[in-house]
Design a protein around this motif. Structure first.
Motif, PDB file in Angstrom:
ATOM      1  N   ARG A 137      41.927  47.848  37.979  1.00  0.00           N
ATOM      2  CA  ARG A 137      41.942  46.387  37.860  1.00  0.00           C
ATOM      3  C   ARG A 137      40.845  45.938  36.906  1.00  0.00           C
ATOM      4  N   LEU A 138      41.183  45.037  35.978  1.00  0.00           N
ATOM      5  CA  LEU A 138      40.201  44.432  35.078  1.00  0.00           C
ATOM      6  C   LEU A 138      40.069  42.953  35.400  1.00  0.00           C
ATOM      7  N   VAL A 139      38.838  42.516  35.648  1.00  0.00           N
ATOM      8  CA  VAL A 139      38.566  41.100  35.893  1.00  0.00           C
ATOM      9  C   VAL A 139      38.256  40.437  34.554  1.00  0.00           C
ATOM     10  N   ARG A 140      38.956  39.344  34.243  1.00  0.00           N
ATOM     11  CA  ARG A 140      38.725  38.638  32.975  1.00  0.00           C
ATOM     12  C   ARG A 140      38.737  37.132  33.193  1.00  0.00           C
ATOM     13  N   GLU A 141      38.008  36.418  32.353  1.00  0.00           N
ATOM     14  CA  GLU A 141      38.095  34.961  32.316  1.00  0.00           C
ATOM     15  C   GLU A 141      39.371  34.594  31.558  1.00  0.00           C
ATOM     16  N   VAL A 142      40.228  33.825  32.205  1.00  0.00           N
ATOM     17  CA  VAL A 142      41.540  33.501  31.628  1.00  0.00           C
ATOM     18  C   VAL A 142      41.782  32.006  31.775  1.00  0.00           C
ATOM     19  N   PHE A 143      42.266  31.389  30.693  1.00  0.00           N
ATOM     20  CA  PHE A 143      42.736  29.998  30.794  1.00  0.00           C
ATOM     21  C   PHE A 143      43.899  29.820  29.830  1.00  0.00           C
ATOM     22  N   VAL A 144      45.000  29.304  30.361  1.00  0.00           N
ATOM     23  CA  VAL A 144      46.218  29.113  29.567  1.00  0.00           C
ATOM     24  C   VAL A 144      46.581  27.633  29.563  1.00  0.00           C
ATOM     25  N   ALA A 145      46.914  27.121  28.385  1.00  0.00           N
ATOM     26  CA  ALA A 145      47.403  25.754  28.240  1.00  0.00           C
ATOM     27  C   ALA A 145      48.510  25.767  27.197  1.00  0.00           C
ATOM     28  N   GLU A 146      49.105  24.621  26.946  1.00  0.00           N
ATOM     29  CA  GLU A 146      50.228  24.569  26.003  1.00  0.00           C
ATOM     30  C   GLU A 146      49.812  24.956  24.594  1.00  0.00           C
ATOM     31  N   ASN A 198      39.415  18.713  38.341  1.00  0.00           N
ATOM     32  CA  ASN A 198      40.633  18.699  37.524  1.00  0.00           C
ATOM     33  C   ASN A 198      41.578  19.800  38.019  1.00  0.00           C
ATOM     34  N   PRO A 199      42.051  19.676  39.260  1.00  0.00           N
ATOM     35  CA  PRO A 199      42.829  20.769  39.866  1.00  0.00           C
ATOM     36  C   PRO A 199      44.126  21.080  39.131  1.00  0.00           C
ATOM     37  N   GLU A 200      44.766  20.065  38.547  1.00  0.00           N
ATOM     38  CA  GLU A 200      46.037  20.309  37.868  1.00  0.00           C
ATOM     39  C   GLU A 200      45.873  21.219  36.662  1.00  0.00           C
ATOM     40  N   ALA A 201      44.724  21.127  35.994  1.00  0.00           N
ATOM     41  CA  ALA A 201      44.482  21.988  34.831  1.00  0.00           C
ATOM     42  C   ALA A 201      44.461  23.455  35.248  1.00  0.00           C
TER      43      ALA A 201
END
Length: 370
Positions: free
Chosen positions: A236-245, A336-339
């Motif tokens: 398992r690799l732990v990474r900072e991830v954020f996805v948006a349009e 900003n929970p929806e984000a």
């Protein structure tokens, strides 16, 4: 390739403990609804940015509010628990989970925690205690009594039958025990060698891919010692991830929001105390002062549109030689929970189909045994 979650849990110091706990529960419900495979919950005592000393309390509540998600401590800090007591607590939690529990263990890396419990982490005492505690826990689950264990740090007995009806009787639901995960951060990590030696699940915490690739060397070194053949699919690799349009939106909502704040105010400062900023750099010529949240987002984080994120995951997969599960590093987006919910959703619905084909081949010895 599968996606899971790893949370410290992290919350800003002004967040109330109950409010942070409720946020973590909400995220675990979302993960379950979205089809994530697993979630790991950290344990810390003296870090205001990591304010959860009892992951089993969160896990016990989350198990009642989820249906499929596998959940576990990521991990219990073994130097701070009596192994006989923890063996029973984990076994009971496994029954409450109806077999969804994972058992993560760690040696503890915060000097302030070492100081509070009088553990000499600088000499490696925490790692020695972790090995001994885990040996006792596994013996408690596997070996019927009576027996006596005389260790360096603990003396434990499994007593014989008393009065015709008193005896140790609690064992995990899963046989022989829940899957065991071991988190590692440092180069030549002793805990990751332990994972390879015992066949446990290795979890690599979030540093740059070039550095993390050395973690698998530790797993293999431990496996060689025990004559085992490890499989990268367990890694398992732990990474900072954020996805948006769009890439721009993902950058704004990550670097410009709680991810950026937590990194700049806490995590990067913590890593600097151990000289670990070097392991975030794409080149040794980079000055420590240049390693900011923005720098990490550019060079190490997996941030962007679904297309960009899928490309970054595939690139990291090949850079480290393959792994089986990407664990999203958890952040507090109470404002900003929806984000955060949208990011988790896009990762599962838009990104996963593009990377699901990434599966490490099983070693010949393992494939033949199946």
């Amino acid at each position: 390739m599968e996606f899971g979650y790893f949370t410290m849990p992290s919350h800003p110091p002004e967040r109330g403990l109950k409010a942070g706990h409720d946020w973590d529960l909400q995220v675990l419900r979302w993960l379950d609804e979205m089809g994530y495979s697993e979630a790991w919950i950290g344990e810390h005592y003296t870090a205001p940015w990591e304010p959860h000393p009892s992951p089993d309390l969160l896990i016990a509540q989350a198990l009642l509010q989820t249906k499929r998600l596998r959940i576990g401590p990521g991990g219990f800090l073994l130097p701070y628990h009596h192994p006989a007591e923890l063996a029973h607590r984990v076994a009971m939690l496994d029954h409450l989970s109806e077999g969804r529990l994972m058992f993560g263990v760690a040696a503890s890396g915060l000097p302030s925690d070492w100081a509070m419990f009088n553990v000499d982490g600088m000499s490696g005492q925490n790692r020695d205690m972790t090995r001994e505690a885990l040996e006792i826990i596994l013996k408690m689950w596997a070996d019927d009594g009576p027996w006596h264990y005389e260790g360096k740090y603990w003396k434990v007995d499994k007593p014989e039958l008393m009065f015709g009806f008193l005896k140790p009787h609690i064992k995990p639901l899963q046989t022989p025990h829940p899957p065991i995960g071991v988190a590692g951060l440092s180069k030549n990590s002793d805990t990751l060698k332990l994972a390879g030696e015992k066949g446990f699940l290795p979890l690599s915490l979030n540093l740059n891919p070039a550095y993390v690739s050395s973690h698998w060397d530790s797993v293999e070194a431990g496996a060689r010692k025990a004559g085992r053949t490890p499989w990268r699919g367990d890694w398992r690799l732990v990474r900072e991830v954020f996805v948006a349009e769009t890439d721009e939106e993902a950058w704004r909502l990550s670097v410009g929001s709680m991810m950026g704040r937590m990194m700049n105010e806490y995590f990067l400062q913590l890593l600097a105390q151990f000289g670990f900023k070097d392991y975030l750099k794409h080149s040794p010529d980079v000055a420590d002062s240049d390693v900011t949240a923005e720098y990490c987002a550019q060079h190490n984080w997996i941030v962007g549109s679904p297309k960009t994120v899928a490309e970054k995951i595939e690139r990291i997969y090949h850079e480290v030689g393959g792994f089986g599960q990407l664990l999203v590093f958890g952040f507090d987006y109470v404002e900003n929970p929806e984000a955060w919910k949208t990011s988790l959703g896009l990762l599962q619905t838009e990104v996963l189909p593009k990377v699901k084909h990434l599966v490490p081949p099983r070693p010949t010895a393992l494939a033949a045994a199946q």
